[in-house]
Design a protein around this motif. Structure first.
Motif, PDB file in Angstrom:
ATOM      1  N   GLY A  64       0.801  -1.217   0.000  1.00 26.02           N
ATOM      2  CA  GLY A  64       0.000   0.000   0.000  1.00 26.02           C
ATOM      3  C   GLY A  64       0.829   1.260   0.000  1.00 26.02           C
ATOM      4  O   GLY A  64       0.290   2.361   0.099  1.00 26.02           O
ATOM      5  N   GLY A  65       2.153   1.101  -0.086  1.00 27.29           N
ATOM      6  CA  GLY A  65       3.037   2.265  -0.093  1.00 27.29           C
ATOM      7  C   GLY A  65       3.365   2.785   1.290  1.00 27.29           C
ATOM      8  O   GLY A  65       3.930   3.881   1.431  1.00 27.29           O
ATOM      9  N   SER A  90       5.090  -9.950   2.276  1.00 23.88           N
ATOM     10  CA  SER A  90       5.479 -10.896   1.237  1.00 23.88           C
ATOM     11  C   SER A  90       6.434 -10.238   0.242  1.00 23.88           C
ATOM     12  O   SER A  90       6.351  -9.027  -0.016  1.00 23.88           O
ATOM     13  CB  SER A  90       4.244 -11.414   0.502  1.00 23.88           C
ATOM     14  N   LYS A  91       7.322 -11.048  -0.301  1.00 23.56           N
ATOM     15  CA  LYS A  91       8.372 -10.537  -1.195  1.00 23.56           C
ATOM     16  C   LYS A  91       7.806  -9.675  -2.313  1.00 23.56           C
ATOM     17  O   LYS A  91       8.345  -8.598  -2.627  1.00 23.56           O
ATOM     18  CB  LYS A  91       9.159 -11.714  -1.792  1.00 23.56           C
ATOM     19  N   GLN A  92       6.732 -10.106  -2.925  1.00 21.59           N
ATOM     20  CA  GLN A  92       6.191  -9.376  -4.071  1.00 21.59           C
ATOM     21  C   GLN A  92       5.623  -8.012  -3.704  1.00 21.59           C
ATOM     22  O   GLN A  92       5.433  -7.160  -4.583  1.00 21.59           O
ATOM     23  CB  GLN A  92       5.117 -10.200  -4.791  1.00 21.59           C
ATOM     24  N   ASP A  93       5.354  -7.792  -2.413  1.00 20.12           N
ATOM     25  CA  ASP A  93       4.796  -6.508  -1.984  1.00 20.12           C
ATOM     26  C   ASP A  93       5.828  -5.546  -1.416  1.00 20.12           C
ATOM     27  O   ASP A  93       5.516  -4.377  -1.160  1.00 20.12           O
ATOM     28  CB  ASP A  93       3.712  -6.734  -0.927  1.00 20.12           C
ATOM     29  N   ILE A  94       7.049  -6.016  -1.175  1.00 17.08           N
ATOM     30  CA  ILE A  94       8.080  -5.146  -0.604  1.00 17.08           C
ATOM     31  C   ILE A  94       8.670  -4.242  -1.687  1.00 17.08           C
ATOM     32  O   ILE A  94       8.971  -4.688  -2.791  1.00 17.08           O
ATOM     33  CB  ILE A  94       9.223  -5.962   0.029  1.00 17.08           C
ATOM     34  N   ARG A  95       8.831  -2.968  -1.355  1.00 23.89           N
ATOM     35  CA  ARG A  95       9.538  -2.024  -2.206  1.00 23.89           C
ATOM     36  C   ARG A  95      10.640  -1.365  -1.382  1.00 23.89           C
ATOM     37  O   ARG A  95      10.433  -1.035  -0.209  1.00 23.89           O
ATOM     38  CB  ARG A  95       8.593  -0.940  -2.744  1.00 23.89           C
ATOM     39  N   GLN A 109      14.737   6.373  -5.998  1.00 25.94           N
ATOM     40  CA  GLN A 109      14.364   5.144  -6.689  1.00 25.94           C
ATOM     41  C   GLN A 109      13.414   4.299  -5.850  1.00 25.94           C
ATOM     42  O   GLN A 109      13.516   4.294  -4.620  1.00 25.94           O
ATOM     43  CB  GLN A 109      15.606   4.285  -6.946  1.00 25.94           C
ATOM     44  N   VAL A 110      12.542   3.579  -6.520  1.00 28.76           N
ATOM     45  CA  VAL A 110      11.681   2.599  -5.864  1.00 28.76           C
ATOM     46  C   VAL A 110      11.886   1.273  -6.601  1.00 28.76           C
ATOM     47  O   VAL A 110      11.529   1.152  -7.772  1.00 28.76           O
ATOM     48  CB  VAL A 110      10.194   3.009  -5.913  1.00 28.76           C
ATOM     49  N   LEU A 111      12.481   0.301  -5.908  1.00 34.65           N
ATOM     50  CA  LEU A 111      12.829  -0.965  -6.543  1.00 34.65           C
ATOM     51  C   LEU A 111      12.108  -2.130  -5.881  1.00 34.65           C
ATOM     52  O   LEU A 111      11.989  -2.195  -4.655  1.00 34.65           O
ATOM     53  CB  LEU A 111      14.339  -1.197  -6.465  1.00 34.65           C
ATOM     54  N   GLY A 112      11.641  -3.068  -6.703  1.00 30.79           N
ATOM     55  CA  GLY A 112      11.034  -4.280  -6.190  1.00 30.79           C
ATOM     56  C   GLY A 112      12.106  -5.238  -5.702  1.00 30.79           C
ATOM     57  O   GLY A 112      13.311  -5.002  -5.883  1.00 30.79           O
TER      58      GLY A 112
END
Length: 272
Positions: A64-65, A90-95, A109-112
């Protein structure tokens, strides 16, 4: 003793993750609108800090940022953070957000995240092993912190002045910080920390803070760096309150995990 992790309650993938807020010396909306940030702490007794001095300081956000932890760049493709932060979302939701002093801006920068490594001994921050490495999708434009070597044992000596960095709460139960903050805290002897926390393990942990309290990390600072100069000696882990007298912040002792961090943070090679 009420030991708390330094990160707030989070809503991740629809499930409520109940993680207490750990009080640790570290720098650095409404509850209904932002449940993750409502319980988010920042560094107590610190000052506004600059990424020009600490370009390796980054923070983590959920799907959700919402900022929920800190981290530190350790290579062009990886950050180190607390294991309890890496397990929270979860890994896919971390930035991973780098180069952004003020969380209200779109700077940097915002990286997955493509890979999550957590120390195999980890089960709970109070039992050690509270360290993780996140490999990002892409590369950072900012220089990493230095990892301690064999000649840096002195950095863990009692009284060494260290700097803790983060975007967490500025007071126990207080509001979150929009800006990167820092605080100077002295390293505490193992014997003193053991008397303050019966769970203290000098092999995997290090304490920093003032006997009288007042300066410390707080909720939202978990996973952030404790540095001496630009050398990473600790990762914000847990504590008892924020800036509480006789309760210094407890950090993961980075020197114990250098080999693993370096192995996991090694930049990827695209060709053999």
């Amino acid at each position: 003793m009420s030991v708390k992790f330094r990160r707030p309650l989070l809503l991740a993938s629809g499930a409520l993750l109940a993680v207490a807020a750990v009080a640790v010396p570290v720098v650095v909306g409404t509850a209904s609108a932002d449940p993750a940030s409502a319980n988010q702490p920042r560094i107590v007794g610190g000052n506004k800090a600059s990424l020009s001095d600490h370009p390796y300081a980054v923070f983590l956000t959920d799907g959700g940022g919402n900022q929920f932890c800190g981290a530190v760049i350790v290579s062009s493709t990886a950050v180190a953070t607390a294991a309890h932060c890496a397990k929270a979302v979860s890994k896919q939701d971390i930035r991973v957000v780098a180069g952004r002093e003020d969380k209200r801006t779109d700077d940097g920068q915002v990286l997955g995240v493509s890979k999550v490594w957590i120390d195999k001994s980890y089960s709970d921050p109070t039992r050690g092993g509270d360290v993780a490495v996140l490999t990002v999708r892409g590369q950072f434009d900012y220089r990493p912190a230095k990892l301690p070597g064999n000649a840096d044992a002195r950095l863990y000596s009692e009284g060494t002045e260290a700097t803790v960095l983060g975007w967490g709460r500025v007071a126990d139960g207080g509001a979150r910080s929009d800006y990167l903050r820092s605080a100077q805290v002295p390293v505490v002897s193992d014997s003193e920390c053991r008397s303050d926390y019966d769970v203290y393990d000098q092999k995997t942990m290090v304490c920093a803070g003032y006997r009288e309290g007042g300066i410390d990390a707080c909720q939202g600072d978990s996973g952030g760096p404790l540095v001496v100069g630009d050398t990473l000696i600790g990762i914000v882990s847990f504590g008892d309150g924020c800036g509480k007298a006789g309760k210094p912040g407890v950090y993961t002792r980075v020197s114990e995990y250098v080999d693993d961090i370096e192995a996991q943070a090694k930049p990827r090679t695209l060709f053999p």
